[in-house]
Design an enzyme around this catalytic site. Structure first.
Site, PDB file in Angstrom:
ATOM      1  N   THR A  32     -11.567 -25.182  18.171  1.00 32.43           N
ATOM      2  CA  THR A  32     -12.538 -24.469  19.010  1.00 32.43           C
ATOM      3  C   THR A  32     -12.508 -22.981  18.667  1.00 32.43           C
ATOM      4  O   THR A  32     -11.453 -22.432  18.352  1.00 32.43           O
ATOM      5  CB  THR A  32     -12.160 -24.667  20.491  1.00 32.43           C
ATOM      6  OG1 THR A  32     -12.213 -26.062  20.780  1.00 32.43           O
ATOM      7  CG2 THR A  32     -13.100 -23.919  21.419  1.00 32.43           C
ATOM      8  N   THR A  35     -14.255 -19.285  14.382  1.00 36.04           N
ATOM      9  CA  THR A  35     -13.886 -19.710  13.025  1.00 36.04           C
ATOM     10  C   THR A  35     -14.109 -21.218  12.876  1.00 36.04           C
ATOM     11  O   THR A  35     -14.664 -21.681  11.870  1.00 36.04           O
ATOM     12  CB  THR A  35     -12.417 -19.352  12.716  1.00 36.04           C
ATOM     13  OG1 THR A  35     -12.134 -18.049  13.233  1.00 36.04           O
ATOM     14  CG2 THR A  35     -12.136 -19.373  11.234  1.00 36.04           C
ATOM     15  N   GLY A  86      -8.792 -22.560  14.299  1.00 32.88           N
ATOM     16  CA  GLY A  86      -8.454 -21.143  14.183  1.00 32.88           C
ATOM     17  C   GLY A  86      -7.203 -20.812  14.973  1.00 32.88           C
ATOM     18  O   GLY A  86      -6.498 -21.700  15.473  1.00 32.88           O
ATOM     19  N   LYS A  98      -2.510 -19.581  20.366  1.00 32.51           N
ATOM     20  CA  LYS A  98      -3.883 -20.064  20.475  1.00 32.51           C
ATOM     21  C   LYS A  98      -4.280 -20.070  21.945  1.00 32.51           C
ATOM     22  O   LYS A  98      -3.460 -19.914  22.821  1.00 32.51           O
ATOM     23  CB  LYS A  98      -4.001 -21.479  19.901  1.00 32.51           C
ATOM     24  CG  LYS A  98      -3.807 -21.500  18.385  1.00 32.51           C
ATOM     25  CD  LYS A  98      -4.066 -22.866  17.752  1.00 32.51           C
ATOM     26  CE  LYS A  98      -5.252 -23.578  18.245  1.00 32.51           C
ATOM     27  NZ  LYS A  98      -6.521 -22.806  18.138  1.00 32.51           N
ATOM     28  N   GLY A  99      -5.577 -20.271  22.166  1.00 35.65           N
ATOM     29  CA  GLY A  99      -6.038 -20.384  23.550  1.00 35.65           C
ATOM     30  C   GLY A  99      -6.912 -19.238  24.014  1.00 35.65           C
ATOM     31  O   GLY A  99      -7.292 -19.184  25.178  1.00 35.65           O
ATOM     32  N   GLY A 100      -7.271 -18.345  23.069  1.00 30.37           N
ATOM     33  CA  GLY A 100      -8.205 -17.281  23.428  1.00 30.37           C
ATOM     34  C   GLY A 100      -9.507 -17.847  23.979  1.00 30.37           C
ATOM     35  O   GLY A 100     -10.173 -17.226  24.815  1.00 30.37           O
ATOM     36  N   GLY A 101      -9.849 -19.045  23.533  1.00 24.74           N
ATOM     37  CA  GLY A 101     -11.058 -19.720  24.017  1.00 24.74           C
ATOM     38  C   GLY A 101     -10.780 -20.724  25.120  1.00 24.74           C
ATOM     39  O   GLY A 101     -11.654 -21.524  25.465  1.00 24.74           O
ATOM     40  N   GLU A 107      -6.452 -28.629  22.229  1.00 22.63           N
ATOM     41  CA  GLU A 107      -6.114 -28.275  20.837  1.00 22.63           C
ATOM     42  C   GLU A 107      -4.706 -28.764  20.499  1.00 22.63           C
ATOM     43  O   GLU A 107      -4.463 -29.311  19.417  1.00 22.63           O
ATOM     44  CB  GLU A 107      -6.203 -26.757  20.649  1.00 22.63           C
ATOM     45  CG  GLU A 107      -7.636 -26.240  20.723  1.00 22.63           C
ATOM     46  CD  GLU A 107      -7.748 -24.717  20.712  1.00 22.63           C
ATOM     47  OE1 GLU A 107      -8.837 -24.236  20.407  1.00 22.63           O
ATOM     48  OE2 GLU A 107      -6.767 -24.028  21.019  1.00 22.63           O
ATOM     49  N   LYS A 125      -5.237 -11.853  11.953  1.00 19.15           N
ATOM     50  CA  LYS A 125      -4.461 -12.733  12.835  1.00 19.15           C
ATOM     51  C   LYS A 125      -2.990 -12.873  12.390  1.00 19.15           C
ATOM     52  O   LYS A 125      -2.175 -13.401  13.137  1.00 19.15           O
ATOM     53  CB  LYS A 125      -5.104 -14.130  12.883  1.00 19.15           C
ATOM     54  CG  LYS A 125      -6.596 -14.152  13.201  1.00 19.15           C
ATOM     55  CD  LYS A 125      -6.865 -13.729  14.609  1.00 19.15           C
ATOM     56  CE  LYS A 125      -8.333 -13.786  14.999  1.00 19.15           C
ATOM     57  NZ  LYS A 125      -8.913 -15.103  15.102  1.00 19.15           N
TER      58      LYS A 125
END
Ligand code: 5RP
Length: 223
Positions: A32, A35, A86, A98-101, A107, A125
């Site tokens: 997700t 990217t 990404g 991860k997990g900005g979204g 994920e 990154k």
């Protein structure tokens, strides 16, 4: 090259990476974010060469379907050869934040099933030590304050991500000001707090390959 162009370059590199291994029964895991979206848009050209994909979020499932790519329920799939996604940060061991979204839990589930996790990211990154990017933690709503107090005891500074509800109906705490020198240990400690669904450290199951977009081209990094 700007950040979006670097993301597009790694999306293309991931296509080139997996293309030789695609077969009519191949099911891919797809992540997700922006990217991953560039990757999905390119994957559409290969639609007839593989069976379909498991999505790590409702947004990704929608995008895949719009491109005519079949979306599978993970429970109907015995194994996934590749997971492509990404990251918000990656270290030299390919441990990730991860997990900005806000899609970290799904994920992490899809990554756990996949044989090979290909992380695709622009060069910004890559970090020496994880933690500059606030670490997302998905939390059962009624446990939010309790979990926040426990995170403070671990040395973090949790901030409630206002107005965000995950695909699983939960909330996100973003943990600021943590220098994460021992990612595996912190990942376990956070997951042991009652009320935490999961956290955005992908250290116990890091990426297997990092395709990193730089001004000099795409670098292929392995731990
Ligand atoms: C979503 C994620 C993303 O992979 C991460 O936030 C990177 O996003 P982008 O590709 O837009 O920079 O973990 O939950």
């Amino acid at each position: 090259m700007n950040q979006d162009q670097l993301k597009q370059a790694v999306a293309k590199a991931a296509i080139d990476y997996i293309r030789p291994y695609l077969a009519k029964d191949t099911v891919l895991g797809i992540g997700t974010g922006s990217t991953a979206n560039f990757f999905i848009d390119r994957l559409a050209d290969l639609r007839g060469d593989f069976a379909g994909a498991v999505a790590s979020s409702e947004a990704t499932a929608e995008r895949l379907k719009k491109h005519g790519i079949e979306v599978y329920d993970l429970n109907t799939v015995a194994s996934l050869d590749y997971y492509i996604d990404g990251a918000d940060e990656a270290d030299a061991n390919l441990a990730l934040i991860k997990g900005g979204g806000a899609a970290l839990t799904r994920e992490k589930i899809v990554a756990a099933v996949a044989k090979t996790f290909i992380c695709i990211a622009d060069g910004s990154k890559k970090v020496e030590v994880l933690g500059n990017f606030p670490l997302p933690v998905e939390v059962i709503p009624m446990a939010r304050s309790y979990v926040a107090r426990q995170i403070v005891k671990l040395g973090g500074d949790p901030v409630y991500r206002q107005g965000v509800v995950t695909d699983n109906g939960n909330v996100i705490l973003d943990v600021h000001n943590m220098q994460i020198n021992h990612p595996v240990e912190l990942e376990i400690a956070l997951n042991n707090i009652v009320g935490v669904v999961t956290n955005g450290l992908f250290a116990a199951r890091p990426a297997d390959v990092l395709l990193l977009g730089t001004v000099n081209g795409v670098e292929t990094l392995k731990p």
